[in-house]
Design a protein around this motif. Sequence first.
Motif, PDB file in Angstrom:
ATOM      1  N   UNK A 158       0.861  -1.183   0.000  1.00 38.68           N
ATOM      2  CA  UNK A 158       0.000   0.000   0.000  1.00 38.68           C
ATOM      3  C   UNK A 158       0.897   1.232   0.000  1.00 38.68           C
ATOM      4  N   UNK A 159       0.710   2.078  -0.996  1.00 35.01           N
ATOM      5  CA  UNK A 159       1.508   3.294  -1.140  1.00 35.01           C
ATOM      6  C   UNK A 159       0.580   4.497  -0.992  1.00 35.01           C
ATOM      7  N   UNK A 160       0.983   5.443  -0.168  1.00 34.06           N
ATOM      8  CA  UNK A 160       0.140   6.604   0.106  1.00 34.06           C
ATOM      9  C   UNK A 160       0.086   7.536  -1.097  1.00 34.06           C
ATOM     10  N   UNK A 161      -1.130   7.860  -1.491  1.00 35.97           N
ATOM     11  CA  UNK A 161      -1.384   8.785  -2.590  1.00 35.97           C
ATOM     12  C   UNK A 161      -2.112   9.999  -2.019  1.00 35.97           C
ATOM     13  N   UNK A 162      -2.618  10.837  -2.889  1.00 38.00           N
ATOM     14  CA  UNK A 162      -3.358  12.024  -2.453  1.00 38.00           C
ATOM     15  C   UNK A 162      -4.317  12.447  -3.542  1.00 38.00           C
ATOM     16  N   UNK A 163      -5.491  12.927  -3.129  1.00 40.93           N
ATOM     17  CA  UNK A 163      -6.431  13.412  -4.132  1.00 40.93           C
ATOM     18  C   UNK A 163      -6.018  14.766  -4.700  1.00 40.93           C
ATOM     19  N   UNK A 164      -4.906  15.317  -4.227  1.00 36.55           N
ATOM     20  CA  UNK A 164      -4.410  16.551  -4.845  1.00 36.55           C
ATOM     21  C   UNK A 164      -4.032  16.320  -6.302  1.00 36.55           C
ATOM     22  N   UNK A 165      -3.800  15.062  -6.681  1.00 30.69           N
ATOM     23  CA  UNK A 165      -3.430  14.787  -8.072  1.00 30.69           C
ATOM     24  C   UNK A 165      -4.569  15.092  -9.041  1.00 30.69           C
ATOM     25  N   UNK A 166      -5.803  15.238  -8.541  1.00 26.77           N
ATOM     26  CA  UNK A 166      -6.912  15.621  -9.414  1.00 26.77           C
ATOM     27  C   UNK A 166      -6.752  17.067  -9.890  1.00 26.77           C
ATOM     28  N   UNK A 200      -5.427   6.866  -0.642  1.00 25.54           N
ATOM     29  CA  UNK A 200      -5.598   8.281  -0.353  1.00 25.54           C
ATOM     30  C   UNK A 200      -6.327   8.435   0.977  1.00 25.54           C
ATOM     31  N   UNK A 201      -5.651   8.927   2.020  1.00 24.69           N
ATOM     32  CA  UNK A 201      -6.341   9.113   3.293  1.00 24.69           C
ATOM     33  C   UNK A 201      -7.245  10.334   3.308  1.00 24.69           C
ATOM     34  N   UNK A 202      -7.144  11.180   2.286  1.00 23.15           N
ATOM     35  CA  UNK A 202      -7.853  12.450   2.287  1.00 23.15           C
ATOM     36  C   UNK A 202      -7.032  13.469   3.057  1.00 23.15           C
ATOM     37  N   UNK A 203      -7.593  14.651   3.221  1.00 21.76           N
ATOM     38  CA  UNK A 203      -6.909  15.693   3.975  1.00 21.76           C
ATOM     39  C   UNK A 203      -7.057  15.381   5.461  1.00 21.76           C
ATOM     40  N   UNK A 204      -5.920  15.196   6.141  1.00 21.73           N
ATOM     41  CA  UNK A 204      -5.927  14.802   7.555  1.00 21.73           C
ATOM     42  C   UNK A 204      -5.231  15.901   8.365  1.00 21.73           C
TER      43      UNK A 204
END
Length: 192
Positions: A22-30, A98-102
Motif C-alpha cells: 500500500x503506497x500513500x497517494x493524495x487526491x491533490x493529483x486531481x 488516499x487518506x484524504x486531507x488529515x
Amino acid sequence: MLANHLFVRLLEDRFAVPVRIVITASDTHFGDFKHNMGMVPGPVWRSPEVLARPGAFPRPDTVAGGRTAYSTRKLATIYLVHEHARCLPAGIGVVAYNPGFVPGTGLARNADPVSRFAMRRILPVMTLTPFETSRGAAGRHLADVVLGTIEAPTGSYVDRGRVARSSQESYDPRREGELWDAAERFTAAYAA
C-alpha cells in the motif's frame, strides 16, 4: 516516489505471496477544487528527467511551487502503482491509498503563519464534513486496505474507505512506462 519504487524493487524477491503493498497517494493529483478546496495547485507533468531536477516548477521557493511539486509527485505515485501492478510477479499486489486531507499531521508546519493557524484551529472542525478525515479514521481505513478488508485489486486507487477511480490524467500508460524506466535508471546504483 523513488524511495517507494526502490523499496519495492529491493524486496520483491523476498515477499511471501500473497502480498499487498500500500503506497500513500493524495487526491491533490486531481488538481481541482472538489478534491483540494483550492489549497493545492494541480499537477504539472514534465518528463521524469525534468521532474527529478531541483527547480522543475516555476518559483520553486514559493508555497505554490512546493504544492505543485507535491501534487505532481502524487500523480507520479499513481503512475508507478499502475506500472508496478503490471510488472510485479503474480501474487504481489500494489494499491494506492488516499487518506484524504488529515489535519493535525504537521503537513503545513513550514507554511506561512495564516496557513499554520488555519491548519491548527479552523480546518480540524472540517473533519465533521466529507472534505477531511480524522487521524483515527485515516488509520482505520489504512488498516482495512492493508489487511484486505477493503477488497482492492492490484493497481487500485482507494479513496479513504472505498475503491474509486483516480483522476483521468492518472491513466496514461505512456507516462507510466516512461516513469518506470526513469525510476529504474535513477535507482539502479542502489538496487544492486
